[in-house]
Design an enzyme around this catalytic site. Structure first.
Site, PDB file in Angstrom:
ATOM      1  N   LYS A  65       0.830  -1.221   0.000  1.00  0.00           N
ATOM      2  CA  LYS A  65       0.000   0.000   0.000  1.00  0.00           C
ATOM      3  C   LYS A  65       0.852   1.254   0.000  1.00  0.00           C
ATOM      4  O   LYS A  65       1.917   1.289   0.626  1.00  0.00           O
ATOM      5  CB  LYS A  65      -0.905   0.039   1.241  1.00  0.00           C
ATOM      6  CG  LYS A  65      -1.642  -1.259   1.517  1.00  0.00           C
ATOM      7  CD  LYS A  65      -2.660  -1.140   2.632  1.00  0.00           C
ATOM      8  CE  LYS A  65      -3.140  -2.503   3.084  1.00  0.00           C
ATOM      9  NZ  LYS A  65      -2.279  -3.166   4.065  1.00  0.00           N
ATOM     10  N   HIS A  96      -3.618   3.600   0.512  1.00  0.00           N
ATOM     11  CA  HIS A  96      -3.937   3.136   1.878  1.00  0.00           C
ATOM     12  C   HIS A  96      -5.104   3.926   2.488  1.00  0.00           C
ATOM     13  O   HIS A  96      -5.989   3.365   3.132  1.00  0.00           O
ATOM     14  CB  HIS A  96      -2.667   3.274   2.740  1.00  0.00           C
ATOM     15  CG  HIS A  96      -2.613   2.361   3.910  1.00  0.00           C
ATOM     16  ND1 HIS A  96      -1.450   1.802   4.365  1.00  0.00           N
ATOM     17  CD2 HIS A  96      -3.578   1.920   4.739  1.00  0.00           C
ATOM     18  CE1 HIS A  96      -1.715   1.048   5.426  1.00  0.00           C
ATOM     19  NE2 HIS A  96      -2.995   1.100   5.672  1.00  0.00           N
TER      20      HIS A  96
HETATM   21  N1  LIG Z   1      -6.068  -0.859   5.210  1.00  0.00           N
HETATM   22  C1  LIG Z   1      -6.028  -0.421   6.441  1.00  0.00           C
HETATM   23  O1  LIG Z   1      -6.160   0.793   6.716  1.00  0.00           O
HETATM   24  C2  LIG Z   1      -5.830  -1.405   7.568  1.00  0.00           C
HETATM   25  C3  LIG Z   1      -6.143  -1.019   8.880  1.00  0.00           C
HETATM   26  C4  LIG Z   1      -5.975  -1.957   9.897  1.00  0.00           C
HETATM   27  C5  LIG Z   1      -5.502  -3.240   9.595  1.00  0.00           C
HETATM   28  N2  LIG Z   1      -5.182  -3.572   8.312  1.00  0.00           N
HETATM   29  C6  LIG Z   1      -4.663  -4.918   7.965  1.00  0.00           C
HETATM   30  O2  LIG Z   1      -5.520  -5.887   8.544  1.00  0.00           O
HETATM   31  C7  LIG Z   1      -4.751  -6.799   9.332  1.00  0.00           C
HETATM   32  C8  LIG Z   1      -5.591  -7.376  10.450  1.00  0.00           C
HETATM   33  O3  LIG Z   1      -6.156  -6.361  11.274  1.00  0.00           O
HETATM   34  P1  LIG Z   1      -5.721  -6.125  12.788  1.00  0.00           P
HETATM   35  O4  LIG Z   1      -4.309  -6.565  12.962  1.00  0.00           O
HETATM   36  O5  LIG Z   1      -6.112  -4.741  13.111  1.00  0.00           O
HETATM   37  O6  LIG Z   1      -6.718  -7.020  13.638  1.00  0.00           O
HETATM   38  P2  LIG Z   1      -7.290  -8.512  13.705  1.00  0.00           P
HETATM   39  O7  LIG Z   1      -6.700  -9.366  12.654  1.00  0.00           O
HETATM   40  O8  LIG Z   1      -8.750  -8.385  13.800  1.00  0.00           O
HETATM   41  O9  LIG Z   1      -6.764  -8.957  15.137  1.00  0.00           O
HETATM   42  C9  LIG Z   1      -5.424  -9.285  15.382  1.00  0.00           C
HETATM   43  C10 LIG Z   1      -5.279  -9.643  16.867  1.00  0.00           C
HETATM   44  O10 LIG Z   1      -6.028 -10.829  17.147  1.00  0.00           O
HETATM   45  C11 LIG Z   1      -5.208 -11.794  17.801  1.00  0.00           C
HETATM   46  N3  LIG Z   1      -5.553 -13.120  17.217  1.00  0.00           N
HETATM   47  C12 LIG Z   1      -5.371 -13.521  15.939  1.00  0.00           C
HETATM   48  N4  LIG Z   1      -5.837 -14.762  15.746  1.00  0.00           N
HETATM   49  C13 LIG Z   1      -6.319 -15.184  16.935  1.00  0.00           C
HETATM   50  C14 LIG Z   1      -6.923 -16.381  17.360  1.00  0.00           C
HETATM   51  N5  LIG Z   1      -7.125 -17.395  16.514  1.00  0.00           N
HETATM   52  N6  LIG Z   1      -7.301 -16.474  18.664  1.00  0.00           N
HETATM   53  C15 LIG Z   1      -7.102 -15.443  19.508  1.00  0.00           C
HETATM   54  N7  LIG Z   1      -6.535 -14.264  19.164  1.00  0.00           N
HETATM   55  C16 LIG Z   1      -6.152 -14.132  17.883  1.00  0.00           C
HETATM   56  C17 LIG Z   1      -3.785 -11.420  17.481  1.00  0.00           C
HETATM   57  O11 LIG Z   1      -2.915 -11.728  18.532  1.00  0.00           O
HETATM   58  P3  LIG Z   1      -1.776 -12.868  18.428  1.00  0.00           P
HETATM   59  O12 LIG Z   1      -0.682 -12.330  17.537  1.00  0.00           O
HETATM   60  O13 LIG Z   1      -1.366 -12.984  19.844  1.00  0.00           O
HETATM   61  O14 LIG Z   1      -2.422 -14.093  17.868  1.00  0.00           O
HETATM   62  C18 LIG Z   1      -3.863  -9.904  17.300  1.00  0.00           C
HETATM   63  O15 LIG Z   1      -3.678  -9.257  18.533  1.00  0.00           O
HETATM   64  C19 LIG Z   1      -3.563  -5.934   9.775  1.00  0.00           C
HETATM   65  O16 LIG Z   1      -2.486  -6.708  10.275  1.00  0.00           O
HETATM   66  C20 LIG Z   1      -3.255  -5.215   8.493  1.00  0.00           C
HETATM   67  O17 LIG Z   1      -2.554  -6.047   7.594  1.00  0.00           O
HETATM   68  C21 LIG Z   1      -5.359  -2.672   7.297  1.00  0.00           C
END
Ligand SMILES: NC(=O)c1ccc[n+]([C@@H]2O[C@H](COP(=O)([O-])OP(=O)(O)OC[C@H]3O[C@@H](n4cnc5c(N)ncnc54)[C@H](OP(=O)(O)O)[C@@H]3O)[C@@H](O)[C@H]2O)c1
Length: 311
Positions: A65, A96
């Protein structure tokens, strides 16, 4: 595009090397889709992990992005991501955010850039024309958007030579965005679901006392207990069955494997899907306050809630 991707945003807490180690493990476990971005500050570490995976390039789907302070440096930014990721081309390159505003990594929620500007159609289209050139140059197979609203997407769809293939947007059971979801699908744009688990590890700046917790929702908890799976797996099954592409983040092997494996087990029932549709709370977690361009604005001004683009 593979139906599940691995998120790579370490939320200002997980180091580049830890994320790269998770990428190595996730590719070994079967992930073929990585959601990267220059602003995550770890593409230089993910690149070697991709290279050393030994997986054929055509079998991987890599998204990157363009960050907000690079809207007038599209080619340079894309080349930098390619170099960091050790790739010759991306599968997807996204703008982004529609706002060209810089803020330092890890800054507080009250931080405002003095030269912040709103979305301006002409400026956004200048950026988009450069995005289109990346496809012409073979530097990315597809281009897309992220954090767009219906009025902004309408203008882009009207004016683009190459239409966005995807819109990456916040989507989880407590924030289902049904109108935007239906709009993008009706216009042939694939919705990519970020924060699909409700982002339990998001940075402090993105937390407010009103936020709700998807994985503690009683409906989701009841389904997870019945099926003997973690509530996170219920969120991912729901996402894939609804027709969006979740990109859950995890650096824990057990978790990222569970997140991929859960869609190979029997699907949620129609009754489960209806029950989850009814738990939507309109609870946006990633509000984007740091992108506001004037004092005394509220984050709602970023999202065109009344259908009119705020300027
Ligand atoms: N385009 C944008 O503006 C934008 C904005 C935000 C995010 N994103 C992208 O979206 C991705 C995902 O979003 P996010 O990181 O905000 O949140 P998410 O994927 O909803 O949540 C991630 C969190 O959940 C935990 N987790 C994951 N799998 C699990 C499971 N099976 N059981 C229990 N806990 C679990 C992880 O901890 P552990 O590591 O301890 O498992 C981490 O703390 C980002 O990494 C990024 O690539 C894009």
């Amino acid at each position: 595009m593979p139906a599940i991707g691995l998120g790579t945003f370490g939320s200002d807490q997980i180091s580049a090397d830890e994320v790269a180690t998770a990428v190595t493990g996730a590719i070994e476990a079967g992930y073929r889709h990585l959601d990267c971005a220059s602003v995550y500050g770890n593409e230089h570490a993910i690149g070697p992990a991709i290279q050393q995976s030994g997986i054929k390039r055509d079998d991987l789907w890599i998204t990157s992005k363009l960050w907000n302070d690079q809207h007038s440096r599209v080619l340079e930014s894309c080349r930098q991501s390619l170099s960091d990721l050790r790739l010759e081309r991306l599968d997807m390159y996204l703008v982004h955010w529609p706002f060209p505003n810089f803020h330092p990594p890890g800054c507080s929620v009250d931080s405002r850039s003095p030269d912040a500007r709103p979305y301006i159609r002409e400026n956004f289209m200048d950026t988009w024309r450069e995005m289109e050139k990346l496809v012409d140059l073979g530097l990315t197979r597809h281009i897309g958007t992220s954090n767009m609203t219906i009025p902004k997407l309408r203008l882009l769809l009207r004016d683009a030579r190459i239409k966005p293939a995807v819109n990456e947007m916040e989507l989880h059971p407590h924030f289902q965005q049904p109108e935007l979801f239906d709009f993008v699908r009706a216009n042939g744009i694939e919705p990519i679901a970020y924060s699909p688990l409700g982002s339990p590890g998001r940075p402090e700046r993105d937390r407010t006392p009103h936020d709700t917790v998807d994985i503690e929702d009683p409906v989701i908890a009841a389904i997870s207990q019945r099926l003997g799976i973690h509530p996170a797996a219920v969120c991912i099954k729901w996402a894939v069955q609804r027709g969006q592409t979740p990109i859950p983040f995890s650096v824990k092997r057990r978790n990222y494997i569970a997140n991929l494996e859960c869609v190979t087990t029997p699907p949620l029932t129609a009754a489960d899907m209806s029950a989850i549709a009814a738990v939507d709370k309109g609870c946006r977690l990633i509000k984007g306050q740091v992108f506001l361009w004037r004092d005394n604005q509220s984050w709602e001004d970023l999202w065109d809630l009344d259908g009119v683009i705020k300027s």
